[in-house]
Scaffold this active site. Structure first.
Site, PDB file in Angstrom:
ATOM      1  NE  ARG A  60      -4.060   1.857   2.224  1.00 48.98           N
ATOM      2  CZ  ARG A  60      -4.269   2.668   3.240  1.00 48.98           C
ATOM      3  NH1 ARG A  60      -3.557   2.521   4.359  1.00 48.98           N
ATOM      4  NH2 ARG A  60      -5.168   3.620   3.178  1.00 48.98           N
ATOM      5  CG  HIS A  64      -1.182   5.462  -0.319  1.00 48.20           C
ATOM      6  ND1 HIS A  64      -1.986   6.259   0.466  1.00 48.20           N
ATOM      7  CD2 HIS A  64      -1.939   4.376  -0.623  1.00 48.20           C
ATOM      8  CE1 HIS A  64      -3.163   5.688   0.635  1.00 48.20           C
ATOM      9  NE2 HIS A  64      -3.157   4.532  -0.017  1.00 48.20           N
ATOM     10  CG  ASN A  92      -0.627   9.300   2.350  1.00 48.93           C
ATOM     11  OD1 ASN A  92      -1.099   8.372   1.708  1.00 48.93           O
ATOM     12  ND2 ASN A  92       0.058  10.282   1.779  1.00 48.93           N
ATOM     13  CG  HIS A 194      -8.012  -3.570  -2.571  1.00 49.38           C
ATOM     14  ND1 HIS A 194      -9.055  -2.715  -2.853  1.00 49.38           N
ATOM     15  CD2 HIS A 194      -6.978  -2.780  -2.200  1.00 49.38           C
ATOM     16  CE1 HIS A 194      -8.657  -1.457  -2.664  1.00 49.38           C
ATOM     17  NE2 HIS A 194      -7.405  -1.484  -2.270  1.00 49.38           N
TER      18      HIS A 194
END
Length: 326
Positions: A60, A64, A92, A194
């Site tokens: 992740r 980001h 975040n 995911h």
């Protein structure tokens, strides 16, 4: 004049893409730190043995980072008295500390080797570590392109509107990914990440308690799954409590994510809409039935993602500390 300007823009974009491709290459550190990938992998494996959270947290973190001004490790930078950095933007704040720690541990391991000390960018460390956590979770092991420099800027303001939201539909997702040179297929493939990780209960409240004025529950959610979600996430739950993104095989990188979507078990609207939207549904069905095709697509899309916003020349450097500008 307009046509001439448009032509110049296309030429500029073509040259930019080719410059990035020329800079990134496999075995970039062959002459300076030939064992870079093994050193990083050893550090990642050690961290994974300490906590499984390392895997989804690192994956992740990479997304980001790359979606905000490119893959330049700017998400690693800590805020200071005169600068609120990316990591402190509301989008975040839920990034797990284990992702940051994985990168820092790998950096420490590299710096412990004399010829590697301060030779490998933090941006490349994140890229290698992300490939490794995918593989350690049972996913494909692909070759990574290296040669990125670390970014020279990190502001919370730059994050606004750049990251996918749980409530996004395919239209919004497609637009957001396109801004990073990524296609609809890339978006569906990268959403497959995911299959790992977790999300805070509050992120799904709207789908199971207050969908709209006429119905509490999103009608695309599997009814049995609603019962499960409500049991795990009662209204009065501590907002810090998290649930698995994939209710079936949460610790395995696989194509079950897409099988879940076929059954109405996508956790977010942004997940389930991939199955309900006619543009992405055929791809979801294809990858639900063929794990090898999904792995290949995910690999290709991860390599494309890694080319987003790469810093070169004076636009970047190699940080001595991944969390601070030199």
């Amino acid at each position: 004049m307009a046509a001439k300007n448009l032509l110049l823009l296309f030429i500029f974009l073509f040259l930019t893409v080719n410059l990035v491709s020329a800079q990134l290459r496999r075995n970039f550190y062959a002459g300076s730190c030939p064992n870079v990938e093994q050193i990083v992998r050893n550090a990642v494996q050690k961290k994974v043995q300490q906590t499984f959270t390392t895997i989804p947290a690192t994956l992740r973190l990479y997304f980001h980072d790359c979606f905000v001004n490119g893959c330049d490790a700017s998400v690693m930078i800590a805020s200071t008295g005169n600068n609120k950095a990316e990591k402190d933007h509301p989008d975040n704040l839920s990034l797990a500390g284990d992702g940051f720690d994985t990168v820092n541990k790998a950096k420490e391991a590299l710096d412990a080797v004399a010829n590697c000390r301060n030779k490998v960018s933090c941006a490349d460390i994140i890229t290698i570590a992300t490939r490794d956590v995918v593989n350690l979770a049972g996913g494909p092991r692909y070759e990574v392109e290296l040669g990125r420099l670390d970014g020279l800027s990190s502001t919370a303001a730059s994050v606004e509107g750049k990251l996918p939201q749980p409530t996004d539909n395919v239209n919004k997702l497609t637009s957001l990914f396109a801004k990073n040179g990524l296609s609809l297929n890339d978006m569906v493939a990268l959403s497959g990440a995911h299959t790992l990780g977790f999300a805070h209960c509050t992120k799904v409240f709207n789908r199971i308690y207050s969908f709209n004025k006429t119905t509490q529950v999103d009608p695309t959610v599997n009814k049995a799954y609603v019962t499960e979600l409500r049991a795990s996430c009662p209204r009065n739950i501590d907002p810090r409590v998290a649930i698995n993104m994939d209710p079936t095989t949460p610790r395995q990188f696989d194509n079950v994510y897409y099988k879940n979507l076929q059954q109405g078990k996508g956790l977010f609207t942004s997940d389930q809409d991939l199955f309900t939207d006619r543009r992405s549904k055929p791809t979801v069905d294809l990858w639900a039935n063929n794990a090898n095709l999904f792995n290949q697509a995910f690999t290709n899309s991860m390599i494309k993602l890694g080319r987003v916003g790469v810093k070169t020349g004076r636009n970047g450097n190699i940080r001595r500390d991944c969390g601070a500008f030199n």
